[in-house]
Design a protein around this motif. Sequence first.
Motif, mmCIF file in Angstrom:
data_model
loop_
_atom_site.group_PDB
_atom_site.id
_atom_site.type_symbol
_atom_site.label_atom_id
_atom_site.label_comp_id
_atom_site.label_asym_id
_atom_site.label_seq_id
_atom_site.Cartn_x
_atom_site.Cartn_y
_atom_site.Cartn_z
ATOM 1 N N MET A 19 53.267 49.574 24.871
ATOM 2 C CA MET A 19 52.705 48.514 24.052
ATOM 3 C C MET A 19 51.217 48.486 24.377
ATOM 4 O O MET A 19 50.832 48.226 25.519
ATOM 5 C CB MET A 19 53.344 47.154 24.348
ATOM 6 C CG MET A 19 52.700 46.021 23.531
ATOM 7 S SD MET A 19 53.363 44.367 23.919
ATOM 8 C CE MET A 19 54.766 44.330 22.812
ATOM 9 N N GLN A 41 56.279 51.467 14.428
ATOM 10 C CA GLN A 41 56.753 51.485 15.811
ATOM 11 C C GLN A 41 55.579 51.641 16.765
ATOM 12 O O GLN A 41 54.509 52.111 16.390
ATOM 13 C CB GLN A 41 57.766 52.599 16.050
ATOM 14 C CG GLN A 41 57.173 53.990 16.091
ATOM 15 C CD GLN A 41 58.212 55.036 16.466
ATOM 16 O OE1 GLN A 41 59.324 55.032 15.974
ATOM 17 N NE2 GLN A 41 57.835 55.946 17.349
ATOM 18 N N LEU A 136 56.247 42.259 15.248
ATOM 19 C CA LEU A 136 56.814 43.536 15.699
ATOM 20 C C LEU A 136 58.298 43.681 15.410
ATOM 21 O O LEU A 136 58.746 44.729 14.950
ATOM 22 C CB LEU A 136 56.576 43.731 17.197
ATOM 23 C CG LEU A 136 55.145 43.986 17.619
ATOM 24 C CD1 LEU A 136 55.066 44.134 19.129
ATOM 25 C CD2 LEU A 136 54.580 45.202 16.936
ATOM 26 N N ILE A 140 60.036 46.861 12.869
ATOM 27 C CA ILE A 140 60.659 48.035 13.473
ATOM 28 C C ILE A 140 61.976 48.361 12.772
ATOM 29 O O ILE A 140 62.615 47.485 12.178
ATOM 30 C CB ILE A 140 60.877 47.820 14.998
ATOM 31 C CG1 ILE A 140 61.356 49.099 15.696
ATOM 32 C CG2 ILE A 140 61.878 46.708 15.256
ATOM 33 C CD1 ILE A 140 60.361 50.209 15.698
ATOM 34 N N ARG A 145 65.494 46.675 17.009
ATOM 35 C CA ARG A 145 64.968 45.306 17.013
ATOM 36 C C ARG A 145 65.271 44.548 18.297
ATOM 37 O O ARG A 145 64.430 43.801 18.783
ATOM 38 C CB ARG A 145 65.461 44.548 15.781
ATOM 39 C CG ARG A 145 64.758 45.053 14.539
ATOM 40 C CD ARG A 145 65.028 44.244 13.319
ATOM 41 N NE ARG A 145 64.210 44.808 12.237
ATOM 42 C CZ ARG A 145 64.518 44.738 10.968
ATOM 43 N NH1 ARG A 145 65.617 44.111 10.588
ATOM 44 N NH2 ARG A 145 63.730 45.281 10.065
ATOM 45 N N TYR A 148 62.737 45.561 20.901
ATOM 46 C CA TYR A 148 61.419 45.000 20.639
ATOM 47 C C TYR A 148 61.376 43.510 20.967
ATOM 48 O O TYR A 148 60.372 43.021 21.478
ATOM 49 C CB TYR A 148 60.988 45.290 19.204
ATOM 50 C CG TYR A 148 60.286 46.627 19.049
ATOM 51 C CD1 TYR A 148 60.811 47.786 19.615
ATOM 52 C CD2 TYR A 148 59.103 46.733 18.354
ATOM 53 C CE1 TYR A 148 60.171 49.001 19.489
ATOM 54 C CE2 TYR A 148 58.447 47.952 18.211
ATOM 55 C CZ TYR A 148 58.986 49.086 18.793
ATOM 56 O OH TYR A 148 58.334 50.295 18.674
#
Length: 159
Positions: A19, A41, A136, A140, A145, A148
């Motif tokens: 990230m 992504q 985010l 994705i 998910r 994330y």
Amino acid sequence: MTTANTASQLPYRPCAGMMVINKHNHVFVGRRIDMVSQYWQMPQGGIDPGEQPLDAALRELMEEIGTQQVELLHSLQEWIEYDLPEDLVGKVWKGKYRGQKQKWFLFRFLGENSDINIATKHAEFAEWKWSPPENLVSEIVPFKRDIYETIVTKFSPFF
């Protein structure tokens, strides 16, 4: 054809996830070059045998976004795993893996947008943007998910 029972016997692919946040705490995301999709992504990539996860993360940043102008803010101690959907097992990574186990790192981007170059030798992304962290999970691919959500939750105190 890989069955669910066969897939469950396959190992997870070791992977580093990154990230990367800018000075506004927005997150680097890209659209994959190898598929037409509305999904975005964060950078990620395999950890080579004998390679340390942080070294893999820095290598992958160079390979995928063309820069290492980052500082490490935090890393997760635990590995996060996900399984591929059944229709992708046997097709992705030459059928060797059921999904990935990922070590995630949070980096602050220190450069300028012009320092990012996704047209690298190992290009992964067709386009990129800075996205607010709250977007985010919805951006994705659905099978990632949960991961994330976990990453955003664990890294948000460091933004």
